[in-house]
Design an enzyme around this catalytic site. Structure first.
Site, PDB file in Angstrom:
ATOM      1  N   TYR A  95       0.826  -1.213   0.000  1.00  0.00           N
ATOM      2  CA  TYR A  95       0.000   0.000   0.000  1.00  0.00           C
ATOM      3  C   TYR A  95       0.860   1.263   0.000  1.00  0.00           C
ATOM      4  O   TYR A  95       0.584   2.206   0.725  1.00  0.00           O
ATOM      5  CB  TYR A  95      -0.979  -0.007   1.184  1.00  0.00           C
ATOM      6  CG  TYR A  95      -1.764  -1.287   1.289  1.00  0.00           C
ATOM      7  CD1 TYR A  95      -2.534  -1.742   0.214  1.00  0.00           C
ATOM      8  CD2 TYR A  95      -1.729  -2.062   2.438  1.00  0.00           C
ATOM      9  CE1 TYR A  95      -3.242  -2.933   0.289  1.00  0.00           C
ATOM     10  CE2 TYR A  95      -2.442  -3.258   2.523  1.00  0.00           C
ATOM     11  CZ  TYR A  95      -3.187  -3.688   1.454  1.00  0.00           C
ATOM     12  OH  TYR A  95      -3.891  -4.869   1.523  1.00  0.00           O
ATOM     13  N   HIS A  96       1.878   1.267  -0.873  1.00  0.00           N
ATOM     14  CA  HIS A  96       2.765   2.418  -0.997  1.00  0.00           C
ATOM     15  C   HIS A  96       2.817   2.940  -2.419  1.00  0.00           C
ATOM     16  O   HIS A  96       3.901   3.221  -2.946  1.00  0.00           O
ATOM     17  CB  HIS A  96       4.188   2.043  -0.541  1.00  0.00           C
ATOM     18  CG  HIS A  96       4.268   1.556   0.864  1.00  0.00           C
ATOM     19  ND1 HIS A  96       5.349   0.814   1.331  1.00  0.00           N
ATOM     20  CD2 HIS A  96       3.427   1.710   1.915  1.00  0.00           C
ATOM     21  CE1 HIS A  96       5.143   0.530   2.607  1.00  0.00           C
ATOM     22  NE2 HIS A  96       3.991   1.066   2.985  1.00  0.00           N
ATOM     23  N   PRO A  97       1.681   3.123  -3.102  1.00  0.00           N
ATOM     24  CA  PRO A  97       1.742   3.700  -4.449  1.00  0.00           C
ATOM     25  C   PRO A  97       2.299   5.115  -4.387  1.00  0.00           C
ATOM     26  O   PRO A  97       2.075   5.849  -3.428  1.00  0.00           O
ATOM     27  CB  PRO A  97       0.272   3.686  -4.903  1.00  0.00           C
ATOM     28  CG  PRO A  97      -0.520   3.708  -3.634  1.00  0.00           C
ATOM     29  CD  PRO A  97       0.287   2.916  -2.650  1.00  0.00           C
TER      30      PRO A  97
END
Length: 556
Positions: A469-471
């Site tokens: 969850y690190h776009p």
């Protein structure tokens, strides 16, 4: 259609937008509007650290985006939730506080983000933070954001992980956010007084009463308003009613790595061919909008545990009730931590200059949805190769702002990323097999002993990896033809428009992204206000001197 006038309009009350709202409205002469599609962040499930899996998977609090089928992950569609609530993703994330390695920010400058090297960024990390052990050359002690270690690694498995790393020949680091990232040590989380320390709680709540700050929730930004090559405002809708707001100085997009490029594209700013195909009138050809998209992948290495000391014994209704009651009474106990209390950062092979693998250790064998991985006690370590070379894109599909954009990361497209995950499997297995875990380790659950060859590892990884969850990086900062903003966060070729969030990272740092996103907003606020930037730090950075010839070292 109602209209309103302001000096600054900020689109998105997430990690960056809350910082900007605080800093820009500190001058009472600045009239500031903050727009947010989501609503209140006062839910107990957002406030209680141990409940972290709930808001991320709740439609009310998160955009439940999914990627297109990922061709290098057996065509799996990956979950990509983003915050849709005050505080944005800082209100739904895992609260892990990692700044990134110093070299990550030097890399930004090398990619054209002038004035964004580590020494320039460190003072802004410090300005944002109140570290529970006090301030020093690296850590802040009077900033808004609370940072601590949860329950001080009370569960013995946390320290076993650190000891195992040392036994495997790796360094120990007392503070990976200070001089030395590389090594094994305690992990930090954005928790203050037992409660999630989100950007909304720490930056927005204290200033909501300012007369010069207007907050509108339930507001969907549809496009920025252009007069020629100048942005003059924003068009948005509230409950289906269209409204316009005008900015005398700047419109600032802080809608995140999916939202910000999408709003630019909805406004006619982006690659002309992509815009035309989506039926959007081209206002400004800027080919980098939505490109350069990056993310971190990770998987869980899971083991059974001989001793009944893991969180798997706390998943029943009675145990959860007791944990919740203690937290409600005095904000302490297992409810006051995200349970990631030890960690590591290592290099995947000789010739890698700074760490590219990250570990989060968890004294439970559990899935992200909060359910047990199996019957019995277990523990796991989350591991990922964090300097990917694969690149994707956020691409508008329709001129209708209600239609989500196409998201394609192209995970594991690059061979180096595949080899990085092979290293994750082999190095992690070696670490957990150290004697520090002998009294706890009781058999490998996942990947399983039968996963040994390159082909077996690759097949396992394609099926097991999940987004961390690190776009980021979809509106990158720089000066080349694919850059979207300059070093002042201004959109190239457009007056009165900036982007300030993780989309402007040129490359993804080695670590979780909330800390660097808040830092970027702190520094951008000074640029926007025309203030002198904080004096560059002179603090040293500890590096492995023999990095070209060794993969690990017990001393750095």
């Amino acid at each position: 259609m109602s209209t309103q006038n302001y000096d600054y309009i900020i689109v998105g009350a997430g990690s960056a937008g809350c910082v900007l709202a605080n800093r820009l409205s500190a001058d009472p002469s600045n009239k500031v509007l903050l727009l947010e599609t989501g609503g209140s962040d006062k839910s107990i499930f957002i406030k209680m650290p141990t409940a972290l899996s709930i808001p991320m998977n709740t439609d009310k609090y998160a955009w439940q985006f999914h990627t297109e089928p990922e061709p290098y992950l057996d065509n799996r569609q990956m979950h990509c939730p983003r915050g849709k609530v005050l505080g944005g993703s800082s209100s739904i994330n895992g609260m892990v506080y990692v700044r990134g390695h110093a070299k990550d920010f030097d890399e930004w400058q090398q990619h054209g983000a002038k004035g964004w090297d580590y020494q320039a960024c460190l003072p802004y990390f410090k300005r944002a933070e109140s570290f529970y052990l006090g301030g020093n050359s690296y850590r802040g002690d009077n900033g808004p954001l609370g940072v601590n270690n949860g329950n001080e690694m009370a569960n013995p498995l946390y320290k076993a992980f650190i000891k195992a790393g040392q036994q495997a020949g790796y360094a120990q680091t007392d503070d990976y956010n200070a001089a030395q990232q590389e090594g094994f040590g305690p992990m930090h989380m954005t928790v203050k007084d037992g409660v999630r320390s989100s950007a909304s709680r720490e930056y927005l709540d204290p200033v909501k009463s300012r007369k010069n700050l207007t907050l509108i929730t339930g507001a969907l930004a549809e496009k920025v308003l252009l007069e020629g090559k100048k942005v003059v405002g924003v068009e948005f809708s509230v409950s289906g009613s269209k409204q316009q707001a005008f900015a005398a100085k700047d419109v600032i997009l802080s809608a995140g790595p999916i939202g910000s490029p999408h709003i630019l594209q909805l406004s006619g700013i982006g690659d002309k061919d992509i815009l035309s195909e989506a039926g959007v009138e081209v206002k400004h050809h800027l080919p980098g909008v939505g490109q350069n998209l990056q993310d971190h992948l990770e998987f869980y290495f899971q083991y059974k545990c001989k001793q009944p000391i893991t969180l798997n014994g706390k998943l029943g209704l009675v145990s959860k009730g007791l944990i919740g009651a203690r937290w409600l009474l005095n904000r302490s106990g297992l409810g006051a931590t995200n349970h990631f209390e030890s960690c590591a950062f290592i290099r995947s092979k000789p010739g890698v200059e700074w760490p590219d693998i990250q570990y989060h250790f968890l004294p439970a064998a559990i899935r992200y949805d909060g359910k047990s991985a199996f019957d019995g006690h277990g523990f796991q370590v989350h591991v990922g190769h964090n300097k990917p070379k694969s690149r994707g894109a956020v691409t508008i599909k329709s001129a209708d702002p209600q239609v989500a954009p196409k998201i394609q990361f192209n995970y594991l497209q690059h061979q180096d990323d595949i080899e990085g995950f092979r290293a994750c499997v082999r190095l992690t297995r070696e670490i957990i097999e150290q004697s520090a875990f002998d009294e706890y380790r009781d058999g490998e659950i996942q990947p399983g002993k039968d996963v040994q060859s390159d082909e077996e590892i690759d097949a396992f990884v394609r099926q097991a990896v999940e987004s961390a969850y690190h776009p980021s990086c979809s509106c990158k900062m720089g000066e080349d033809e694919m850059a979207v903003v300059n070093s002042q966060t201004q959109v190239h070729g457009i007056e009165g428009l900036r982007v300030v969030d993780s989309s402007i990272f040129p490359t993804v740092p080695n670590g979780n992204l909330n800390a660097p996103t808040i830092m970027v907003a702190e520094k951008a606020a000074d640029h926007i206000l025309g203030k002198p930037v904080l004096s560059a730090s002179t603090a040293d950075v500890a590096m492995e001197k023999q990095w070209q010839s060794t993969q690990r070292s017990s001393e750095i």
